[in-house]
Design a protein around this motif. Structure first.
Motif, short mmCIF file in Angstrom:
data_model
loop_
_atom_site.label_atom_id
_atom_site.label_comp_id
_atom_site.label_asym_id
_atom_site.label_seq_id
_atom_site.Cartn_x
_atom_site.Cartn_y
_atom_site.Cartn_z
N HIS A 163 -9.81 34.19 19.02
CA HIS A 163 -8.65 33.72 19.76
C HIS A 163 -7.47 34.64 19.45
O HIS A 163 -6.85 34.55 18.39
CB HIS A 163 -8.33 32.27 19.37
CG HIS A 163 -7.23 31.66 20.17
ND1 HIS A 163 -6.52 30.56 19.72
CD2 HIS A 163 -6.70 31.97 21.38
CE1 HIS A 163 -5.62 30.23 20.62
NE2 HIS A 163 -5.70 31.08 21.64
N THR A 257 -12.56 26.79 11.78
CA THR A 257 -11.42 27.69 12.04
C THR A 257 -11.28 28.72 10.93
O THR A 257 -11.29 28.38 9.74
CB THR A 257 -10.11 26.89 12.17
OG1 THR A 257 -10.24 25.97 13.25
CG2 THR A 257 -8.94 27.82 12.43
N HIS A 259 -8.63 31.37 9.53
CA HIS A 259 -7.22 31.72 9.65
C HIS A 259 -6.79 32.37 8.34
O HIS A 259 -6.20 31.73 7.48
CB HIS A 259 -6.38 30.47 9.94
CG HIS A 259 -5.06 30.80 10.56
ND1 HIS A 259 -4.32 29.89 11.28
CD2 HIS A 259 -4.35 31.95 10.58
CE1 HIS A 259 -3.20 30.46 11.71
NE2 HIS A 259 -3.20 31.71 11.27
N GLU A 283 -8.84 32.73 14.48
CA GLU A 283 -7.47 32.78 15.00
C GLU A 283 -6.85 34.12 14.62
O GLU A 283 -6.47 34.36 13.49
CB GLU A 283 -6.65 31.62 14.44
CG GLU A 283 -7.11 30.25 14.88
CD GLU A 283 -6.82 29.99 16.36
OE1 GLU A 283 -6.07 30.77 16.98
OE2 GLU A 283 -7.38 29.00 16.89
N ASP A 285 -3.79 36.05 15.05
CA ASP A 285 -2.42 35.82 15.51
C ASP A 285 -1.43 36.88 15.06
O ASP A 285 -0.22 36.66 15.07
CB ASP A 285 -1.95 34.44 15.04
CG ASP A 285 -2.02 34.29 13.52
OD1 ASP A 285 -2.44 35.24 12.84
OD2 ASP A 285 -1.65 33.20 13.01
#
Length: 485
Positions: A163, A257, A259, A283, A285
């Motif tokens: 993502h 997840t 992260h 994730e 980001d």
């Protein structure tokens, strides 16, 4: 000659207002653009040696066609016996004994005879293909898609996701470079990519003039493909990248997840979970160029292999990359029709990068010397120029080229496709899905991507830009799997 539209684009206004500004992230990205393709431009294979006695004719151009700011390059060859003289005589000899130089007087500039060195190679066979046939094959290639559920690198499917949510603006090539990396990771992790970034919020308006329509999608700009040397065509369209706004976010529910502060740790954790059969969403980001998956100063693939592992590709299951889109191919076909170009042999392309990158000299005298040496006596009819050069620059270059090569035609492609007559033809053709007349004129990334469609269709390509800056490329360059522009 095509008449440009009287109203300047938003890009031109904005570019003037923000001239000289550059985002910190763009600095990182441009550096990677240079590293990505360095050393990947090679002489054409199947070449024959050109006689070392062949000389390029003298070219004389009036001083009126040049700017006083033109930078003149000089190179000197010194007889080895003069090296025995004292140091100051050697210095004098370097200034005197030139075999290849530009001579300047108040009345004119002369491009001297250039003897092509023995090691310069000339292609034995130039492209000689019908544009109609080549575009037809390319169209079939873009539509070729792997059978449902067939994935040579992940035969058991892709149950994981990456993502990506860091959406700071930059140019189209930089965005593709980030996605090339994401696809590389996605292969090893057997993941799909959920991309939060749309063309509207991921392409730079201020620095690149890319005013993408709000409803534009990435499949209008490029097509993700997997290379497969065993197939014809040798690439297969893949559905690996998905815009989050078009996804049902429930696809992430129930997934582990990842992260991590470190992107490299996140990748390795993903490999560990995938090996255990545990589905996950990673994730991502942070801006890619700011993570520890990228090491500035090293070639791109070395950056990757330094810190992470990856299964090897092979001839029948190659890497993932990008090709043009069907919509851009259709626009490219219309360009060639309007330029009355029907055969690849009739034209070459020349990219001159200016604006945000001026380290490779693109002054008129240097460009004419480069084209003269690279093209020599080839029976090329048209030279199609891709450049972000200012209007005065392209005017002077065109005038000088016409005077120097009276039997050939130079076309500044950006001016051509922004002309009123071409825009009218484009609107009549109804080729564009979301780029209306104004949107087409104001989205520089989409427009330049359309121009680049002509590069692989040409007899050969010449380049003076970020990743290639040579004094002579006899017979043009070839792309070895990576973009030149």
């Amino acid at each position: 000659m095509m008449e440009p539209l009287a109203t300047p684009s938003l890009f031109q206004d904005y570019q003037q207002e923000h001239r000289g500004r550059q985002q910190e992230e763009d600095d990182e990205d441009d550096d990677d653009d240079e590293e990505l393709t360095r050393g990947l431009i090679a002489s054409r294979s199947g070449a024959r040696q050109e006689s070392n006695s062949a000389e390029i004719p003298i070219l004389t151009v009036t001083q009126a066609t040049f700017s006083y700011n033109d930078r003149l390059q000089q190179s000197a060859a010194v007889n080895k016996h003069l090296l025995l003289f004292a140091g100051f005589l050697c210095l004098i000899s370097l200034l005197i004994l030139n075999h290849d130089f530009v001579y300047v007087s108040f009345s004119h500039i002369t491009i001297r005879n250039v003897t092509r060195p023995e090691e310069v190679l000339v292609p034995a066979n130039y492209k000689n293909s019908s544009i109609h046939d080549v575009i037809g094959e390319k169209r079939k290639s873009l539509q070729a898609k792997a059978a449902e559920g067939e994935d040579c690198f992940c035969p058991h499917g892709r149950s994981n996701w990456i993502h990506y949510t860091s959406c700071g603006g930059a140019g189209i090539k930089d965005r593709q470079n980030i996605l090339r990396n994401m696809m590389w990771y996605a292969d090893e992790l057997c993941a799909k990519i959920a991309l939060e970034c749309t063309p509207d919020n991921w392409l730079s308006k201020a620095n690149h003039g890319c005013y993408a329509p709000k409803n534009a999608t990435w499949d209008l700009y490029f097509t993700p493909v997997r290379m497969n040397a065993a197939l014809n065509p040798i690439e297969v369209k893949t559905d690996l990248i998905h815009l989050v706004k078009n996804l049902n976010t429930s696809v992430f529910h129930g997934l582990r997840t990842i992260h991590n502060a470190s992107a490299a740790e996140g990748y390795n954790e993903g490999r560990n979970l995938h090996s255990k059969g545990i589905p996950f969403v990673w994730e991502f980001d942070k801006p890619f160029w700011k993570t520890d998956l990228y090491t500035k100063g090293l070639p791109l693939r070395k950056k990757i292999s330094q810190s992470i592992n990856h299964r090897p590709y092979n001839e029948t299951c190659g890497k993932l990359d990008f090709d043009t889109s069907t919509e851009l191919l259709n626009v490219g076909e219309l360009m060639l029709e309007q330029l009355n170009i029907t055969n690849s042999r009739d034209f070459i392309t020349l990219h001159l990068r200016r604006g945000d990158y001026m380290k490779c000299p693109t002054d008129t005298a240097t460009v004419l010397n480069y084209v003269n040496c690279s093209m020599a006596n080839d029976d090329v009819k048209k030279i199609v120029v891709l450049t972000n050069g200012e209007e005065e620059y392209t005017k002077n270059l065109t005038e000088a080229f016409t005077s120097t090569f009276p039997t050939k035609e130079m076309i500044v492609l950006d001016q051509f496709i922004m002309s009123k007559s071409f825009i009218e033809k484009l609107n009549e053709s109804k080729l564009l899905s979301v780029h209306s007349e104004d949107d087409f004129l104001n989205d520089n990334c989409f427009r330049f991507s359309a121009e680049k469609v002509l590069v692989p269709l040409a007899r050969y390509h010449l380049e003076r830009g970020h990743t290639h800056c040579s004094n002579c490329d006899r017979g043009g360059l070839v792309m070895t799997g990576k973009p030149i522009i």
